[in-house]
Design a protein around this motif. Structure first.
Motif, PDB file in Angstrom:
ATOM      1  N   UNK A   1      22.894 -16.410 -30.423  1.00 17.76           N
ATOM      2  CA  UNK A   1      22.451 -16.047 -31.767  1.00 17.76           C
ATOM      3  C   UNK A   1      21.182 -16.837 -32.126  1.00 17.76           C
ATOM      4  N   UNK A   2      20.517 -16.471 -33.220  1.00 17.02           N
ATOM      5  CA  UNK A   2      19.212 -17.073 -33.536  1.00 17.02           C
ATOM      6  C   UNK A   2      19.159 -18.602 -33.583  1.00 17.02           C
ATOM      7  N   UNK A   3      20.176 -19.285 -34.072  1.00 16.85           N
ATOM      8  CA  UNK A   3      20.116 -20.735 -34.207  1.00 16.85           C
ATOM      9  C   UNK A   3      20.555 -21.490 -32.951  1.00 16.85           C
ATOM     10  N   UNK A   4      21.074 -20.793 -31.978  1.00 18.72           N
ATOM     11  CA  UNK A   4      21.548 -21.430 -30.742  1.00 18.72           C
ATOM     12  C   UNK A   4      20.377 -21.734 -29.809  1.00 18.72           C
ATOM     13  N   UNK A   5      20.562 -22.758 -28.988  1.00 21.77           N
ATOM     14  CA  UNK A   5      19.610 -23.111 -27.933  1.00 21.77           C
ATOM     15  C   UNK A   5      20.417 -23.422 -26.682  1.00 21.77           C
ATOM     16  N   UNK A   6      20.521 -22.458 -25.801  1.00 24.33           N
ATOM     17  CA  UNK A   6      21.309 -22.621 -24.572  1.00 24.33           C
ATOM     18  C   UNK A   6      20.452 -23.333 -23.536  1.00 24.33           C
ATOM     19  N   UNK A   7      21.008 -24.409 -22.965  1.00 25.63           N
ATOM     20  CA  UNK A   7      20.276 -25.160 -21.934  1.00 25.63           C
ATOM     21  C   UNK A   7      20.821 -24.880 -20.536  1.00 25.63           C
ATOM     22  N   UNK A   8      22.121 -24.698 -20.403  1.00 29.35           N
ATOM     23  CA  UNK A   8      22.710 -24.386 -19.096  1.00 29.35           C
ATOM     24  C   UNK A   8      23.938 -23.501 -19.262  1.00 29.35           C
ATOM     25  N   UNK A   9      24.188 -22.713 -18.246  1.00 29.93           N
ATOM     26  CA  UNK A   9      25.430 -21.951 -18.140  1.00 29.93           C
ATOM     27  C   UNK A   9      25.951 -22.149 -16.725  1.00 29.93           C
ATOM     28  N   UNK A  10      27.179 -22.649 -16.626  1.00 32.92           N
ATOM     29  CA  UNK A  10      27.853 -22.762 -15.338  1.00 32.92           C
ATOM     30  C   UNK A  10      28.894 -21.657 -15.302  1.00 32.92           C
ATOM     31  N   UNK A  11      28.781 -20.749 -14.358  1.00 34.88           N
ATOM     32  CA  UNK A  11      29.736 -19.643 -14.315  1.00 34.88           C
ATOM     33  C   UNK A  11      30.223 -19.407 -12.896  1.00 34.88           C
ATOM     34  N   UNK A  12      31.407 -18.842 -12.833  1.00 32.26           N
ATOM     35  CA  UNK A  12      31.976 -18.432 -11.547  1.00 32.26           C
ATOM     36  C   UNK A  12      32.673 -17.101 -11.775  1.00 32.26           C
ATOM     37  N   UNK A  13      32.785 -16.334 -10.713  1.00 32.20           N
ATOM     38  CA  UNK A  13      33.440 -15.025 -10.798  1.00 32.20           C
ATOM     39  C   UNK A  13      34.499 -14.894  -9.725  1.00 32.20           C
ATOM     40  N   UNK A  14      35.483 -14.082 -10.048  1.00 25.56           N
ATOM     41  CA  UNK A  14      36.564 -13.804  -9.097  1.00 25.56           C
ATOM     42  C   UNK A  14      37.167 -12.452  -9.445  1.00 25.56           C
ATOM     43  N   UNK A  15      37.880 -11.873  -8.501  1.00 22.13           N
ATOM     44  CA  UNK A  15      38.643 -10.659  -8.781  1.00 22.13           C
ATOM     45  C   UNK A  15      39.862 -11.041  -9.606  1.00 22.13           C
TER      46      UNK A  15
END
Length: 90
Positions: free
Chosen positions: A64-78
């Motif tokens: 959203x407008x006021x957020x500042x994302x610096x990192x995203x750690x993600x993983x995926x699986x079935x």
């Protein structure tokens, strides 16, 4: 069905990130949940197709407008565990 577990860091609490994530995920047809973590990050668990999860992760980088994302750690699986909606957890 695929599952994405992600930790989003940056200025993501107190800026309507969880509500925005819920609305964005629902618009994409993704199910799951989002919640704040004690360290100031946000945790997201989402179910959908790889394409839907790619779109959600791309949106998470914007936030959203006021957020500042610096990192995203993600993983995926079935996954075979269905979720019925996308909610905000407290």
């Amino acid at each position: 069905m695929r599952e994405m577990a992600a930790i989003v860091r940056g200025r993501v609490q107190g800026v309507w990130f969880r509500g925005w994530t819920r609305e964005t995920a629902r618009a994409l047809g993704v199910t799951g949940w989002v919640r704040n973590l004690p360290d100031g990050s946000v945790e997201v668990l989402a179910h959908g197709s790889d394409e839907q999860l790619d779109q959600l992760e791309s949106h998470l980088w914007q936030g959203p407008p006021l957020a500042r994302v610096t990192t995203i750690e993600s993983r995926r699986a079935d996954t075979d565990t269905p979720l019925s909606d996308f909610s905000v957890r407290r």
